[in-house]
Design an enzyme around this catalytic site. Structure first.
Site, short mmCIF file in Angstrom:
data_model
loop_
_atom_site.label_atom_id
_atom_site.label_comp_id
_atom_site.label_asym_id
_atom_site.label_seq_id
_atom_site.Cartn_x
_atom_site.Cartn_y
_atom_site.Cartn_z
N HIS A 17 -8.11 14.76 21.58
CA HIS A 17 -9.21 13.87 21.97
C HIS A 17 -10.57 14.54 21.96
O HIS A 17 -11.59 13.88 21.88
CB HIS A 17 -8.95 13.28 23.36
CG HIS A 17 -7.89 12.23 23.36
ND1 HIS A 17 -6.60 12.47 22.95
CD2 HIS A 17 -7.93 10.90 23.71
CE1 HIS A 17 -5.88 11.35 23.07
NE2 HIS A 17 -6.67 10.39 23.52
N HIS A 69 -9.81 4.66 17.60
CA HIS A 69 -9.47 5.73 18.54
C HIS A 69 -8.23 6.51 18.10
O HIS A 69 -8.23 7.74 18.05
CB HIS A 69 -9.24 5.12 19.93
CG HIS A 69 -8.89 6.13 20.98
ND1 HIS A 69 -9.78 7.04 21.48
CD2 HIS A 69 -7.71 6.38 21.61
CE1 HIS A 69 -9.18 7.81 22.37
NE2 HIS A 69 -7.92 7.43 22.48
N ASN A 94 -5.62 15.06 26.90
CA ASN A 94 -6.74 14.99 25.96
C ASN A 94 -6.46 15.73 24.67
O ASN A 94 -7.36 15.96 23.87
CB ASN A 94 -8.01 15.52 26.61
CG ASN A 94 -8.56 14.53 27.60
OD1 ASN A 94 -8.75 13.37 27.26
ND2 ASN A 94 -8.78 14.96 28.83
N LYS A 119 3.16 10.14 30.49
CA LYS A 119 1.84 10.01 31.09
C LYS A 119 1.94 10.00 32.61
O LYS A 119 1.14 10.64 33.31
CB LYS A 119 1.12 8.76 30.58
CG LYS A 119 -0.25 8.60 31.21
CD LYS A 119 -1.33 8.16 30.28
CE LYS A 119 -2.68 8.21 30.97
NZ LYS A 119 -3.74 7.59 30.21
N HIS A 147 -12.93 12.28 20.13
CA HIS A 147 -14.08 11.57 20.71
C HIS A 147 -15.35 11.82 19.92
O HIS A 147 -16.14 10.91 19.72
CB HIS A 147 -14.29 12.02 22.17
CG HIS A 147 -13.39 11.34 23.14
ND1 HIS A 147 -13.07 11.87 24.36
CD2 HIS A 147 -12.74 10.14 23.07
CE1 HIS A 147 -12.25 11.05 24.99
NE2 HIS A 147 -12.03 10.00 24.24
N GLU A 180 -0.84 8.14 19.80
CA GLU A 180 -0.66 8.59 21.19
C GLU A 180 0.81 8.89 21.49
O GLU A 180 1.13 9.80 22.24
CB GLU A 180 -1.19 7.54 22.18
CG GLU A 180 -2.69 7.25 22.07
CD GLU A 180 -3.59 8.33 22.68
OE1 GLU A 180 -3.11 9.18 23.44
OE2 GLU A 180 -4.80 8.32 22.35
N ARG A 196 -16.28 -3.52 46.54
CA ARG A 196 -15.77 -2.14 46.69
C ARG A 196 -14.27 -2.04 46.45
O ARG A 196 -13.61 -1.14 46.99
CB ARG A 196 -16.11 -1.58 48.07
CG ARG A 196 -17.62 -1.45 48.30
CD ARG A 196 -17.94 -0.49 49.45
NE ARG A 196 -19.34 -0.64 49.81
CZ ARG A 196 -19.76 -1.48 50.75
NH1 ARG A 196 -18.91 -2.22 51.42
NH2 ARG A 196 -21.05 -1.54 51.03
N GLU A 239 -7.87 14.37 37.48
CA GLU A 239 -8.24 15.19 36.33
C GLU A 239 -8.89 16.51 36.71
O GLU A 239 -9.94 16.87 36.21
CB GLU A 239 -9.20 14.39 35.43
CG GLU A 239 -9.23 14.90 34.01
CD GLU A 239 -9.87 13.90 33.06
OE1 GLU A 239 -10.70 13.12 33.50
OE2 GLU A 239 -9.53 13.93 31.88
N LYS A 264 -7.71 5.38 34.90
CA LYS A 264 -9.07 5.58 34.37
C LYS A 264 -9.64 4.22 33.97
O LYS A 264 -9.06 3.50 33.16
CB LYS A 264 -9.04 6.48 33.15
CG LYS A 264 -8.89 7.94 33.48
CD LYS A 264 -9.17 8.76 32.23
CE LYS A 264 -9.06 10.23 32.49
NZ LYS A 264 -9.41 11.01 31.29
N ARG A 290 -3.97 17.26 34.01
CA ARG A 290 -4.23 16.02 33.29
C ARG A 290 -5.01 16.25 31.99
O ARG A 290 -4.94 15.44 31.06
CB ARG A 290 -4.99 15.06 34.21
CG ARG A 290 -5.13 13.68 33.62
CD ARG A 290 -5.54 12.68 34.68
NE ARG A 290 -5.75 11.38 34.10
CZ ARG A 290 -5.74 10.26 34.81
NH1 ARG A 290 -5.54 10.28 36.09
NH2 ARG A 290 -5.94 9.10 34.21
#
Lengths: 364, 364
Positions: A251, A268, A248, A230, A255, A186, A122, A240, A144, A244
């Site tokens: 993106h 990417h 994206n 960032k 994606h 980026e 955990r 998010e 993330k 946030r």
């Protein structure tokens, strides 16, 4: 030259250290964090060949007990099965709650190591040592973590913060040029969504298409400014729920393009570059952005050496269908991040399928 | 009779609702939580046979779009593979960030549903509707979610809080008596570690070995007091860095016993009962607890109808080895929770292997 960016979140705090040539000092830095003795270094064979010895020797010198686990490179290995293998190694070496998993690699290694660290017992300690530009300025920051589902990228994961992000820009010398450019996509993104001055600095550079064309100080500057951008955003919205989303930018379509090309023909950063060009055109067509600024962005993307057209083999109907699958879809509506000026974006769910289709046709 | 226990944690808050006969009102309660429309109900076939229709009808009546996924009962299915199946269902039904996974079942269903909810899209809404006494008073509260590793229980998981814990004590009428008793072991635990008055109330009851012997009001009381005890502890230590360890009273040895018997011949509550008896004897032998109080505890465990001896087929050397594998081991030292009086325990890592062995010999 050295920069330290503090990251302060509601229930954790850590630092991003950016220093040319710092890799051999990794162990000393970790000594300040009061970690347990055991560290599992997770990397891929190629990166480990270059930097494994430096990292492991530094850790051992600082008194750590080091284990290593290598995963073949690339998105196809970013799976729950790879995570299960990490669990087996963690069990075999009896990693405890105070133990650490350390990611030495690009975004794929970082995302997987973070997810394994988040979910073993955990949650155990997690350290990011990103070795690609993309991982340095994006993937390693913000917590993330995760793996791909057979049907979609990053659908499985957790928000989990590292104890330290440790960046040595000198390791970029072994990065393939195509991946360098992907990282630069980026960097441009941060210029467009957040940091006008970063954008201007990029614009005034003569050449940006290879690492060799960048001065060491300039490289340090753009990595630091990108990380800071960032951090600024993530600190305000860790999970998010709002702001946030602007990260994206480029993106949403990116994606979809990556997913439809099977994550390998287009990488990417290239997909994000295309996504930014498309988003810029959409913003212009909606009267939100000037044509001039939109073209400044596109020129910068071109200067990096990124592709600025979309492969004609992409089926646009598939792209639209794939957009519906995005994690960020809310009540069936696709959210687009659209620029209003360089350094500023807004979030919109009013982009019609027709408009997306039209813009994509222009880019083929 | 109805109780609502508020749970306030550093970055989330939720309620535990305990009301006899509340199950058909589940949908109405969820309407207050501003969840998305889609709910995936996860259960096992037996529980779903009893309560699936009531739950699903209530949800549909309140306007939710309901999907269901059933997992065969028991620890052998508490695996990463079962989680991967949930991911597939989530993908197929296009669950979004605002969607919900709802656990209708005992601890195994709750732990798995929670882990899937924690890791799908990096975290979606999670609701607990526990149907066993053990899940009501223990597993459903506190945010521990996860699955077993082939080599050890609950080694994979996440801390993830539900949005609501919804307890209808009436559903216990279908619980097998052996599982009822297993749940009562945890109720006794709260009496020993935290709530002397709860212990006294249990002690003064004539019979405790079956649900039929308990008045409805008394049942509501012991569930509520147990939940409150757990909430008190967890609220002070969400991530198990200190106080929370006391909840593991009886569990250190209990886990080892369960693990060595393959999680099926002896159930969790039975193992914890044995663990509490052993821990009590250890505390007595260390001069920390009176023999009288230790015997009061053992008598109560016996009154529940729980086994008070350890099977002679258990190899004590294996138990000692297995203790070393426990998640809570710190720098190789096994931590024991030991009572000093009824309602109070301390945490100790000074229990020798010889002492553990001696006490286990007595219990065979």
């Amino acid at each position: 030259m050295s920069s330290v960016i503090p990251v302060t979140l509601p229930h954790t705090a850590y630092e991003i250290v950016i220093t040319s040539g710092c890799l051999p000092q990794l162990g000393e830095y970790l000594n300040h964090l009061k970690l347990g003795q055991k560290i599992l270094v997770i990397s891929n064979p190629e990166i480990y060949d270059y930097y494994g010895d430096i990292v492991v020797n530094s850790l051992i010198k600082s008194g750590f007990e080091v284990y290593t686990h290598l995963i073949p490179p690339g998105e196809p290995y970013k799976t729950l099965d790879s995570i299960a293998q990490i669990y087996d190694i963690a069990f075999k070496n009896r990693l405890e709650r105070a133990s650490t998993m350390l990611a030495l690699g690009g975004g794929v290694i970082g995302d997987m190591t973070g997810f394994a660290a988040a979910t073993w017992l955990r949650g155990i300690n997690f350290i990011q040592v990103p070795t690609s530009l993309l991982a340095m300025v994006d993937a390693s920051i913000g917590g993330k973590t995760g793996v791909n589902h057979p049907q979609g990228k990053n659908l499985i994961g957790a928000f989990y913060q590292p104890r330290l992000v440790f960046i040595d820009p000198l390791v970029l010398k072994t990065l393939p040029v195509r991946e360098f450019r992907a990282g630069m996509a980026e960097v441009i993104k941060y210029g467009v969504i957040w940091d006008q001055d970063l954008f201007n600095q990029l614009e005034t550079q003569k050449e940006l298409d290879t690492l060799e064309n960048l001065e060491k100080e300039f490289l340090q500057t753009i990595i630091t400014r990108s990380c800071q951008a960032k951090v600024d955003v993530v600190s305000q919205d860790e999970k998010e729920s709002g702001l946030r989303a602007i990260l994206n930018y480029g993106h949403t379509l990116g994606h979809a393009i990556e997913s439809l090309t099977g994550y390998n023909t287009i990488n990417h950063g290239e997909a994000v570059g295309m996504g930014m060009i498309a988003a810029g055109k959409i913003a212009f067509k909606l009267g939100m952005w000037t044509e001039k600024e939109s073209q400044r962005q596109d020129k910068l993307i071109e200067k990096i050496g990124l592709p600025i057209t979309i492969s004609s083999s992409l089926n646009i109907a598939d792209v639209l269908e794939s957009l519906q699958m995005d994690k960020k879809v809310k009540a069936g509506k696709v959210r687009f991040i659209l620029p209003t000026e360089i350094g500023k974006v807004i979030i919109s769910d009013r982009v019609s399928a027709e408009l997306i289709e039209g813009v994509m046709q222009e880019l083929i």
